[in-house]
Structure formats: structure tokens, C-alpha cells
Design an enzyme around this catalytic site. Sequence first.
Site, PDB file in Angstrom:
ATOM      1  N   TYR A  23       0.842  -1.191   0.000  1.00 48.76           N
ATOM      2  CA  TYR A  23       0.000   0.000   0.000  1.00 48.76           C
ATOM      3  C   TYR A  23       0.886   1.254   0.000  1.00 48.76           C
ATOM      4  O   TYR A  23       1.624   1.510   0.959  1.00 48.76           O
ATOM      5  CB  TYR A  23      -0.927   0.031   1.209  1.00 48.76           C
ATOM      6  CG  TYR A  23      -1.990  -1.054   1.233  1.00 48.76           C
ATOM      7  CD1 TYR A  23      -2.298  -1.792   0.103  1.00 48.76           C
ATOM      8  CD2 TYR A  23      -2.690  -1.329   2.405  1.00 48.76           C
ATOM      9  CE1 TYR A  23      -3.271  -2.777   0.131  1.00 48.76           C
ATOM     10  CE2 TYR A  23      -3.671  -2.309   2.440  1.00 48.76           C
ATOM     11  CZ  TYR A  23      -3.947  -3.034   1.302  1.00 48.76           C
ATOM     12  OH  TYR A  23      -4.909  -4.018   1.338  1.00 48.76           O
ATOM     13  N   LEU A  68     -21.636   0.969  -4.150  1.00 46.56           N
ATOM     14  CA  LEU A  68     -22.776   0.877  -3.244  1.00 46.56           C
ATOM     15  C   LEU A  68     -22.929   2.109  -2.345  1.00 46.56           C
ATOM     16  O   LEU A  68     -23.523   2.039  -1.279  1.00 46.56           O
ATOM     17  CB  LEU A  68     -22.663  -0.396  -2.399  1.00 46.56           C
ATOM     18  CG  LEU A  68     -22.796  -1.688  -3.206  1.00 46.56           C
ATOM     19  CD1 LEU A  68     -22.475  -2.906  -2.352  1.00 46.56           C
ATOM     20  CD2 LEU A  68     -24.190  -1.816  -3.810  1.00 46.56           C
ATOM     21  N   LEU A 110     -18.534  -1.838   0.277  1.00 45.61           N
ATOM     22  CA  LEU A 110     -19.266  -0.867  -0.551  1.00 45.61           C
ATOM     23  C   LEU A 110     -18.861  -0.972  -2.019  1.00 45.61           C
ATOM     24  O   LEU A 110     -19.165  -0.082  -2.820  1.00 45.61           O
ATOM     25  CB  LEU A 110     -19.033   0.562  -0.042  1.00 45.61           C
ATOM     26  CG  LEU A 110     -19.433   0.825   1.419  1.00 45.61           C
ATOM     27  CD1 LEU A 110     -19.300   2.301   1.746  1.00 45.61           C
ATOM     28  CD2 LEU A 110     -20.842   0.339   1.704  1.00 45.61           C
TER      29      LEU A 110
END
Length: 336
Positions: free
Chosen positions: A56, A214, A209
Amino acid sequence: MPSTAYRFLGRSGLQVSRLCVGTMMFGGATDRATAHRIIASARAEGVNFIDTADVYNRGESEVVTGAAIRDDRDDWVLATKLGSPMGHGPNDRGQSRKWIMASVESSLRRLGTDYIDILYLHRSFDDATLPEAVRALGDLIRQGKLRYFGVSNFSGWRLGLACQLADELGLDRPVASQPVYSVVERSAERELIPAARHYGVGVVSYSPLARGVLTGKYEAGAAPDPASRAGRGDPRMLQTEFRQDSLVVAERLAVHAASKGKKLADFALGWVLANPAISSVIVGPRTFEQWEAYLASAQTRIDGADEAVVDELVSPGHPSTPGYNDPAYPVEGRIA
């Protein structure tokens, strides 16, 4: 978040909060000050689980996360991952003993700690290397550098193989398995979640999500806002969640959520949390406002009528799009 919100990870004695702070954006789109503010808020709300990875933001997420939890390190269940490419060399990735040992030392240094609570194999590789990886993880656990290990993006049968290898080596089985799981991607229900239940492994799902699908910010058949994740051309989102079928499901589900006085995002996260097979859900805020929204969404209650609506829109055990396969994890049953 009350103490009743904690769950054991599988058959282990480790208890984690229902929400897990995902730090993919930290050290990148989320600056250090905002990341520290999010983490401080999470701790104040009783959250004790935080998830990062070496890849990351090229390690910056681990640096930012480690600094933020340093003063109360032992109160946190700290998870990170390895396996993704971190350099140009053939051994700067994967799950060889050489790379696992080097990667863990680098993660410990970036995190500013002398132990990692859970180290995940970020994805599955050639099965021939899995025994080597499990043996190396066992050595690191015996050295005190790891407390547990887990797997991420593994199929159910590969999770079973990892458990079998741990049994043969006299190690504790993986403590957690990390699949993608949402209203529009229910594939984990078919094999992975039942396998985890059988082997006593906790399930820590991510992308509840669907990378923003979403939240209701996208309209089916329309071009995305250029400032949005899809509009910026995020490659993984365009390969996975940003599908017309999913956008249609999101629009229909938003109508149902509104009829109950809820936002679509509230309903979507509440639905994932309502699955008793899910130990914890990783949420990845970019802003402090998004984090506050996640906290509010976690209070959403789902009933039988809600479950029926979801089942009508997306069949249990399937993604929203028939025949969809994630290109990052290709089907292996036929080799050209």
C-alpha cells in the site's frame, strides 16, 4: 462501539472489533494528519483491529499506521500482508522463504514495532510454494515476530490446504481468511465462507461498498464523475466492481434503503455485518467524513425482508454479473 461488538477470530482466542480500519489510502490519498485522526477516532470508539500491507503506497501506509498506533501498540490487533511485487527482482515478491523473511523485517521496520499480530499471504501463488511459505511463517511465529498468520484472496480449497499444512507442521491454523464480499459480489458464500467455518478460521471481508458502487454516487448507463474513483480510471475498480449490472443493483437497492429511511451505503455495510459468518469487515476511509459515515452505517439493522430483497437482486453465492471472473484471480480449471 460497545464491547459486545467484538468477535473471536474463528476458533482462536483473539477478539477483534466488527469494524477493521483499512489503511490502503494512508500515506497516499489520505495525508498523515487525517490518517492519525481517523485512527484516534477508531480507538475512542472501541475499534481494536487495523489492516495494512507492504504494497500500500509502497510501504508508506505501514509507516503512517505504525506511527499512529505506537503509543498504544499492544491495544491493537495489527495486520499486514506480503506477496505483491515490491521491487523489480524475481525474489522481491511471492511467498518464498527468502522473500517472507526479508519482507517481514521490512514491515517491522516501517511499522516501528517488534511484532505483527496477523501476517496475511496477500494472494495465492503456485501451490508448490505454499508448504515453504507455511513453514517460514511457523518459524517467524516461533521467533516471536508474528502472533498469527492468515490468507487473503484464497479459494476455499487453498484455505483447506493451508490448514492441512499447519496441522502437519504442528502449527495453529490460519486465524483469518480475507475475501472480497458485498451485495454485488457474493461468491465467497459458495465456497470460501463454508470452508472457513469448517476449518475454524475467521472471515475478515473487504470492499463492503464495492469500491464506491454501493454508495449511490454512480448512475447506470452514465459516465462517472471525472473526480470519482471510476472517473479517474482506477484499474482494479474498472476490472471488478464497476459493472453495469452492479450499478443497476445499487440503484434498486437505494430505493429499498430509502423506504426504510436509510442511505444505500448504510444498508450495504449493515448487510455484510449481519452475516454471522463474518468476524470483521475492513472499511477503507479516505477522509475523516467517510470514517464517520462508516461508524454510523455499522449501526444499521437488517431484517428478513431486507435479505429477501437482496436475494432477489443478486443470487446467493454469485456476483451481480453472470459469468463474471476477476482477471486478477483467473479460473484455473482449464489451461490453454
